[in-house]
Design a protein around this motif. Structure first.
Motif, PDB file in Angstrom:
ATOM      1  N   ALA A 123       0.858  -1.181   0.000  1.00  0.00           N
ATOM      2  CA  ALA A 123       0.000   0.000   0.000  1.00  0.00           C
ATOM      3  C   ALA A 123       0.900   1.238   0.000  1.00  0.00           C
ATOM      4  N   GLU A 124       0.457   2.285  -0.654  1.00  0.00           N
ATOM      5  CA  GLU A 124       1.249   3.514  -0.767  1.00  0.00           C
ATOM      6  C   GLU A 124       1.356   4.239   0.568  1.00  0.00           C
ATOM      7  N   ASN A 125       2.479   4.922   0.740  1.00  0.00           N
ATOM      8  CA  ASN A 125       2.724   5.819   1.870  1.00  0.00           C
ATOM      9  C   ASN A 125       2.654   5.144   3.239  1.00  0.00           C
ATOM     10  N   ARG A 126       2.876   3.846   3.303  1.00  0.00           N
ATOM     11  CA  ARG A 126       2.886   3.157   4.600  1.00  0.00           C
ATOM     12  C   ARG A 126       4.222   3.331   5.305  1.00  0.00           C
ATOM     13  N   LEU A 127       5.292   3.532   4.540  1.00  0.00           N
ATOM     14  CA  LEU A 127       6.620   3.713   5.123  1.00  0.00           C
ATOM     15  C   LEU A 127       7.083   5.126   4.793  1.00  0.00           C
ATOM     16  N   ASP A 128       7.134   5.972   5.809  1.00  0.00           N
ATOM     17  CA  ASP A 128       7.620   7.343   5.608  1.00  0.00           C
ATOM     18  C   ASP A 128       8.989   7.474   6.277  1.00  0.00           C
ATOM     19  N   ALA A 129       9.584   8.654   6.186  1.00  0.00           N
ATOM     20  CA  ALA A 129      10.937   8.866   6.704  1.00  0.00           C
ATOM     21  C   ALA A 129      11.027   8.548   8.201  1.00  0.00           C
ATOM     22  N   ALA A 130      10.037   8.979   8.980  1.00  0.00           N
ATOM     23  CA  ALA A 130      10.065   8.756  10.427  1.00  0.00           C
ATOM     24  C   ALA A 130       9.956   7.270  10.766  1.00  0.00           C
ATOM     25  N   SER A 131       9.033   6.561  10.120  1.00  0.00           N
ATOM     26  CA  SER A 131       8.876   5.137  10.427  1.00  0.00           C
ATOM     27  C   SER A 131      10.063   4.317   9.909  1.00  0.00           C
ATOM     28  N   PHE A 132      10.674   4.746   8.798  1.00  0.00           N
ATOM     29  CA  PHE A 132      11.855   4.058   8.281  1.00  0.00           C
ATOM     30  C   PHE A 132      13.031   4.254   9.238  1.00  0.00           C
ATOM     31  N   GLU A 133      13.179   5.451   9.761  1.00  0.00           N
ATOM     32  CA  GLU A 133      14.234   5.722  10.749  1.00  0.00           C
ATOM     33  C   GLU A 133      14.003   4.891  12.008  1.00  0.00           C
ATOM     34  N   HIS A 134      12.760   4.822  12.448  1.00  0.00           N
ATOM     35  CA  HIS A 134      12.417   4.021  13.627  1.00  0.00           C
ATOM     36  C   HIS A 134      12.761   2.546  13.386  1.00  0.00           C
ATOM     37  N   PHE A 135      12.434   2.036  12.212  1.00  0.00           N
ATOM     38  CA  PHE A 135      12.763   0.650  11.859  1.00  0.00           C
ATOM     39  C   PHE A 135      14.266   0.422  11.946  1.00  0.00           C
ATOM     40  N   GLN A 136      15.055   1.338  11.393  1.00  0.00           N
ATOM     41  CA  GLN A 136      16.508   1.182  11.406  1.00  0.00           C
ATOM     42  C   GLN A 136      17.054   1.204  12.836  1.00  0.00           C
ATOM     43  N   GLN A 137      16.503   2.069  13.676  1.00  0.00           N
ATOM     44  CA  GLN A 137      16.947   2.137  15.071  1.00  0.00           C
ATOM     45  C   GLN A 137      16.582   0.862  15.821  1.00  0.00           C
ATOM     46  N   GLU A 138      15.379   0.374  15.588  1.00  0.00           N
ATOM     47  CA  GLU A 138      14.921  -0.843  16.267  1.00  0.00           C
ATOM     48  C   GLU A 138      15.670  -2.073  15.773  1.00  0.00           C
ATOM     49  N   LEU A 139      16.112  -2.038  14.537  1.00  0.00           N
ATOM     50  CA  LEU A 139      16.869  -3.142  13.969  1.00  0.00           C
ATOM     51  C   LEU A 139      18.161  -3.325  14.749  1.00  0.00           C
ATOM     52  N   GLY A 140      18.714  -2.209  15.223  1.00  0.00           N
ATOM     53  CA  GLY A 140      19.941  -2.269  15.996  1.00  0.00           C
ATOM     54  C   GLY A 140      21.166  -2.215  15.119  1.00  0.00           C
ATOM     55  N   ALA A 141      22.305  -2.384  15.734  1.00  0.00           N
ATOM     56  CA  ALA A 141      23.577  -2.262  15.024  1.00  0.00           C
ATOM     57  C   ALA A 141      23.954  -3.535  14.288  1.00  0.00           C
ATOM     58  N   GLU A 142      23.384  -4.680  14.686  1.00  0.00           N
ATOM     59  CA  GLU A 142      23.794  -5.945  14.091  1.00  0.00           C
ATOM     60  C   GLU A 142      22.610  -6.694  13.508  1.00  0.00           C
ATOM     61  N   PHE A 143      22.875  -7.414  12.446  1.00  0.00           N
ATOM     62  CA  PHE A 143      21.889  -8.314  11.853  1.00  0.00           C
ATOM     63  C   PHE A 143      22.647  -9.570  11.461  1.00  0.00           C
ATOM     64  N   GLY A 144      22.620 -10.559  12.324  1.00  0.00           N
ATOM     65  CA  GLY A 144      23.395 -11.768  12.075  1.00  0.00           C
ATOM     66  C   GLY A 144      24.870 -11.458  12.128  1.00  0.00           C
ATOM     67  N   ALA A 145      25.599 -11.881  11.122  1.00  0.00           N
ATOM     68  CA  ALA A 145      27.037 -11.645  11.065  1.00  0.00           C
ATOM     69  C   ALA A 145      27.357 -10.264  10.496  1.00  0.00           C
ATOM     70  N   PHE A 146      26.322  -9.489  10.156  1.00  0.00           N
ATOM     71  CA  PHE A 146      26.521  -8.211   9.486  1.00  0.00           C
ATOM     72  C   PHE A 146      26.291  -7.037  10.423  1.00  0.00           C
ATOM     73  N   CYS A 147      26.814  -5.911  10.032  1.00  0.00           N
ATOM     74  CA  CYS A 147      26.569  -4.656  10.733  1.00  0.00           C
ATOM     75  C   CYS A 147      25.561  -3.867   9.908  1.00  0.00           C
ATOM     76  N   VAL A 148      24.616  -3.234  10.590  1.00  0.00           N
ATOM     77  CA  VAL A 148      23.588  -2.472   9.898  1.00  0.00           C
ATOM     78  C   VAL A 148      24.070  -1.067   9.587  1.00  0.00           C
ATOM     79  N   LYS A 149      24.888  -0.514  10.463  1.00  0.00           N
ATOM     80  CA  LYS A 149      25.362   0.850  10.258  1.00  0.00           C
ATOM     81  C   LYS A 149      26.861   0.848  10.028  1.00  0.00           C
ATOM     82  N   GLU A 150      27.285   1.645   9.061  1.00  0.00           N
ATOM     83  CA  GLU A 150      28.704   1.756   8.749  1.00  0.00           C
ATOM     84  C   GLU A 150      29.445   2.264   9.979  1.00  0.00           C
TER      85      GLU A 150
END
Length: 154
Positions: A123-150
């Protein structure tokens, strides 16, 4: 030597999809192909079909290719208004999964992008800048063997 726990990417993207109520979550990983690196979608949750498995992208092409090349997250809040309909063939995952609002983040191993995590809605406009930022923060710094943030490494 301490054993590292095995990270189950399929279970984790299923969990992310449920937690954030995404329609679709997928993980693309770099594959070596005749000394040229390509990205393929390896894991998916909420997929409509199996077409994602046949998508092969080169650096700079498609959502995964752009995120891989730039090393920066990418947000498309509304596919209809943010992308030209004639250019959709450049974004096969959007077409295959009928995504209308999505974001993708690079996954790092050391100083190299090694994968891309994509999450979106049909559906359109379900992910905006604020919710995308929130998702990235909640994801945390690690995802398995990978790092989410440089620059953030386990």
């Amino acid at each position: 030597m301490k054993n590292q726990p095995i990270f189950h990417y399929q279970k984790e993207i299923d969990r992310l999809r449920d937690r954030f109520q995404f329609d679709f979550v997928s993980l693309a990983l770099v594959q070596s192909a005749e000394d040229r690196f390509v990205l393929t979608w390896q894991y998916a949750s909420g997929n409509l079909n199996e077409r994602y498995k046949r998508i092969v992208l080169h650096s700079g092409k498609g959502i995964a290719g752009i995120v891989f090349k730039t090393g920066k997250p990418m947000l498309i809040s509304n596919v209809t208004t943010d992308l030209n309909a004639r250019d959709l063939f450049n974004y096969p995952i959007i077409v295959a999964e009928r995504l209308k609002s999505l974001g993708a983040v690079p996954l790092w191993e050391g100083k190299r992008v090694i994968g891309v995590l994509l999450a979106g809605y049909r559906a359109e406009n379900r992910l905006d800048a604020a919710s995308f930022e929130h998702f990235q923060q909640e994801l945390g710094a690690e995802f398995g063997a990978f790092c989410v943030k440089e620059g953030v490494h386990p």
